[in-house]
Motif scaffolding. Structure first.
Motif, PDB file in Angstrom:
ATOM      1  N   ALA B 167       0.842  -1.198   0.000  1.00 43.58           N
ATOM      2  CA  ALA B 167       0.000   0.000   0.000  1.00 43.58           C
ATOM      3  C   ALA B 167       0.878   1.250   0.000  1.00 43.58           C
ATOM      4  CB  ALA B 167      -0.935  -0.006   1.208  1.00 43.58           C
ATOM      5  N   LYS B 173      -0.523   4.936   1.299  1.00 40.10           N
ATOM      6  CA  LYS B 173      -0.328   4.888   2.732  1.00 40.10           C
ATOM      7  C   LYS B 173       1.079   5.353   3.080  1.00 40.10           C
ATOM      8  CE  LYS B 173      -0.846   1.336   6.283  1.00 40.10           C
ATOM      9  NZ  LYS B 173      -1.176  -0.071   6.531  1.00 40.10           N
ATOM     10  N   LEU B 292      -8.091   4.395   0.417  1.00 39.44           N
ATOM     11  CA  LEU B 292      -8.530   3.002   0.370  1.00 39.44           C
ATOM     12  C   LEU B 292      -8.514   2.389  -1.033  1.00 39.44           C
ATOM     13  CD1 LEU B 292     -11.455   3.444   2.883  1.00 39.44           C
ATOM     14  CD2 LEU B 292      -9.481   1.963   3.238  1.00 39.44           C
ATOM     15  N   VAL B 299      -7.383  -1.499  -0.916  1.00 39.20           N
ATOM     16  CA  VAL B 299      -6.730  -1.957   0.320  1.00 39.20           C
ATOM     17  C   VAL B 299      -7.795  -2.412   1.311  1.00 39.20           C
ATOM     18  CG1 VAL B 299      -4.908  -1.433   1.972  1.00 39.20           C
ATOM     19  CG2 VAL B 299      -5.185   0.001  -0.041  1.00 39.20           C
ATOM     20  N   ALA B 304      -5.487  -1.762   5.627  1.00 35.06           N
ATOM     21  CA  ALA B 304      -6.153  -0.465   5.597  1.00 35.06           C
ATOM     22  C   ALA B 304      -6.328   0.096   7.007  1.00 35.06           C
ATOM     23  CB  ALA B 304      -7.517  -0.606   4.904  1.00 35.06           C
TER      24      ALA B 304
END
Lengths: 259, 429
Positions: B167, B173, B292, B299, B304
């Motif tokens: 991610a 992220k 997301l 994710v 997440a």
């Protein structure tokens, strides 16, 4: 084009066996199975001959519960697998196992080279390879840590206790390999996916000419061994080195460790 | 699958990944689930409890076939000081009501079962493979890279767990911060089923869940937990990663002291340690929610950060399962349109927003901050113990009225603080 077979045993992962209580009985409640460690070396040898020299390469196994192993072994290089899965093989010895494997290999037919691990992770009796050679009428070469294919046979380096022996032979052979011979692969994503498209042939015992399996040896009990420590402290209480050494020698003599 | 391209590749065969795989395969998509461990569940860990509602919706009656341990019918919260404890015990038939019930689980068994459901539905599971990177073309995720192998897909679902490096690589992220994650440590202690049932006052198949607050984390944010399995007890601690070592104790030392506490020791007496594990738990709640979805990527689950942190306890598996379901629905809708770009996959976020996941995460969003108030973990357990001590310790000295003694103990914490915390806590909950 040579036809090569690697044999493997689907064994209990020894890391999952638990030794319990004073009787040291073995608890198999939470076990998983795996391809016997040295057999992975045998499979890798075959896979490398297949990939580098275009040999035909098959895997062979037998047991009471081996179908769970098929995807795993096919991701390690064999083009296909032939196996016997029969409840009668729940408990076997090297004699029975080698008869079943020989039956499968004869059924495959015209196999030039059979590769086995030197011994299995569980029993390590080192018998299946040589027995297989006798049953097939092939030459037997053990303790192999280097293997080449020649025009009409093989050249093998055998790692023995007091040296290295290089042998060359013509005709078909059963070779048992040591873990030094290579580093077995960890199957890659593509190899795992390719394995799902490969074929597997299930054979019945009757189809390889074995109707009844006479098991001569019966296992009555298996238990773990533990080395008991005596916890003797030699140099306690400010003893000099000389005194401690003398006491140690006396103790070792009393134990029969020193003549 | 046209040629070597999958409809969907899922990274990780935990609850979120396997559920997404299960639903997508059922819908007829070609799905590949890639798992790093040698089998699903081999690298996963839970304190021990799965709330059934989200899985029950997808696989009705799952608990009859899944390897669950015990159905929880008894909840206990215990406040600990160094030598004493005060417990509140709740036992009710209501806890066992279908779709509201919860089960103790061991992940090595449970995750394997869930992954096998996905395989039965037609998903392909490749275990023992680490996905190293994503294939990203013009900002769109088009596949995964594992070792020397590249594998393409229309869409990739990242279910690779709390520390989702993928991610991060997809730009969804940031790197985890120590105060956004907790560390969970757990011992599985084997005991015969009948001993567990006698010790916790349970019938066969019934389970107990216990939470501990206070001395077990040395007054730091977190808590202790105990769950009864069929033939074992899961016992452990969860606390914020950034708090490790601040009390001069290592993580194993803290667990060892917890096991020696007089309120805990008799519960595990005679048991045999059979497993020791540790794992990170996302606990930042909404504050650490990543983006997301992106072009060709979603994710889910721990990756997440979908975990509800109530300070002394964390809950994630039912959220993971529901997020896997939402992702599957979004992918199925995207496939119908043949469009896997971010605007289309935004449907996933909408589904989450309208589910219990975002509702509960929003409700608890201030809770982590509230719980950072150390009074809850240090002074309140002491207060409870002091009040009960006065009530029950009889030594021949004249008894004082409860109101008076209780008030004097409360004054130590500060009546204003007490009211403030009660108000804040009440407002958040």
């Amino acid at each position: 084009m040579k036809k090569i077979v690697a044999c493997y045993k689907w064994v209990v992962d020894e890391a999952d066996i638990r030794v319990e209580g004073k009787a040291r009985s073995l608890n198999f409640d939470r076990i998983k199975y795996k391809i016997s460690e040295y057999d992975r070396n045998a499979i890798e040898v075959g896979a490398s001959f297949n990939e580098k020299q275009g040999c035909q390469f098959l895997a062979v196994t037998c047991g009471a519960n081996v179908e769970a192993s098929l995807k795993d072994v096919l991701s390690r290089g064999p083009e296909s697998i032939a196996y016997v899965n029969d409840g009668a093989l729940e408990e076997t010895d090297s004699s029975v196992t080698s008869k079943v494997l020989a039956g499968i290999i004869k059924k495959i037919g015209e196999v030039d080279l059979v590769i086995c691990g030197e011994g299995s992770s569980d029993g390590y009796s080192q018998q299946v390879g040589p027995r297989l050679a006798a049953l097939l009428g092939y030459a037997s070469v053990t303790f192999v840590n280097k293997l080449e294919l020649t025009e009409d046979g093989i050249r093998a380096e055998r790692k023995l206790e007091d040296g290295v022996e290089v042998v060359e032979l013509t005709g078909p052979a059963v070779v048992t390999v040591l873990p030094d011979i290579n580093k077995p692969r960890i199957p890659s994503l593509k190899q795992i996916l390719a394995a799902k498209k490969k074929t597997s042939e299930k054979l019945e015992l009757a189809a390889i000419g074995l109707d009844s399996l006479a098991l001569k040896q019966k296992t009555l009990d298996v238990s773990g061994t533990v080395m008991e420590r005596k916890n003797i402290q030699i140099n306690s209480g400010g003893m000099t080195i000389e005194e401690a050494a003398q006491k140690l020698v006396q103790q070792l003599k009393a134990d029969g460790s020193l003549a | 699958m046209s040629g070597d391209i999958f409809d969907c590749i899922i990274v990780g065969a935990g609850p979120s990944g396997s559920i997404a795989g299960y639903l997508l395969a059922q819908a007829g998509l070609e799905v590949l689930i890639i798992e790093r461990g040698n089998f699903a569940g081999s690298k996963n860990m839970t304190g021990g409890r799965l709330y059934s509602h989200s899985l029950e919706k997808i696989i009705p009656g799952f608990s009859k076939e899944a390897p669950v341990e015990r159905r929880v019918i008894k909840e206990t919260v215990t406040m600990l000081t160094g030598d004493s404890s005060v417990s509140l015990d709740f036992q009710s038939e209501l806890l066992g009501e279908e779709k509201k019930d919860s089960y103790t689980v061991l992940r090595a068994d449970f995750d394997q079962w869930l992954a096998s459901k996905a395989e039965e539905a037609g998903a392909i599971l490749a275990s023992g493979v680490r996905v190293d990177d994503l294939i990203i073309q013009d900002g769109k995720v088009t596949g995964v890279i594992a070792g020397e192998d590249e594998m393409e897909a229309d869409v990739v679902i990242l279910a690779d767990g709390v520390n989702s490096l993928l991610a991060q690589k997809a730009g969804l992220k940031a790197e985890l911060k120590p105060d956004q994650v907790a560390v969970g440590i757990k011992e599985v202690i084997e005991l015969p089923a009948n001993v567990i049932e006698d010790r916790f006052n349970l019938n066969p198949g019934e389970g107990a869940a216990r939470l501990f607050v206070g001395d077990c984390t040395k007054g730091k944010i977190g808590g202790g937990f105990l769950y009864t399995n069929k033939n074992s007890i899961s016992l452990g601690l969860v606390f914020t990663l950034s708090d490790i070592g601040t009390e001069g104790l290592s993580v194993p030392q803290m667990l060892e002291e917890f096991k020696q506490h007089p309120a805990v020791k008799p519960l595990i007496k005679g048991g045999k340690l059979v497993e020791y594990s540790g794992h990170l738990v996302p606990e930042g709640g909404l504050t650490m929610l990543p983006k997301l979805y992106g072009d060709g990527v979603l994710v889910v689950g721990d990756a997440a950060g979908l975990v509800i942190n109530a300070g002394y306890t964390v809950r994630g598996m039912d959220l993971a399962i529901a997020s896997g379901e939402a992702a599957a629905q979004a992918v199925i809708a995207a496939q119908e349109k043949g469009d896997y770009t971010a605007p289309n996959l935004a449907h996933y976020k909408n589904l989450l927003d309208n589910s219990f996941i975002m509702r509960d995460l929003t409700k608890y969003q201030d809770f982590p901050i509230f719980m950072e108030n150390h009074r809850i973990f240090k002074q309140y357990p002491q207060l409870a113990v002091d009040i009960f001590k006065d009530l029950y310790l009889i030594d021949g000295n004249p008894l004082k009225p409860l109101k008076k003694t209780a008030l004097s103990h409360m004054k130590k914490v500060g009546i204003v603080n007490l009211l403030k915390d009660a108000w804040k806590g009440g407002k958040i909950l």
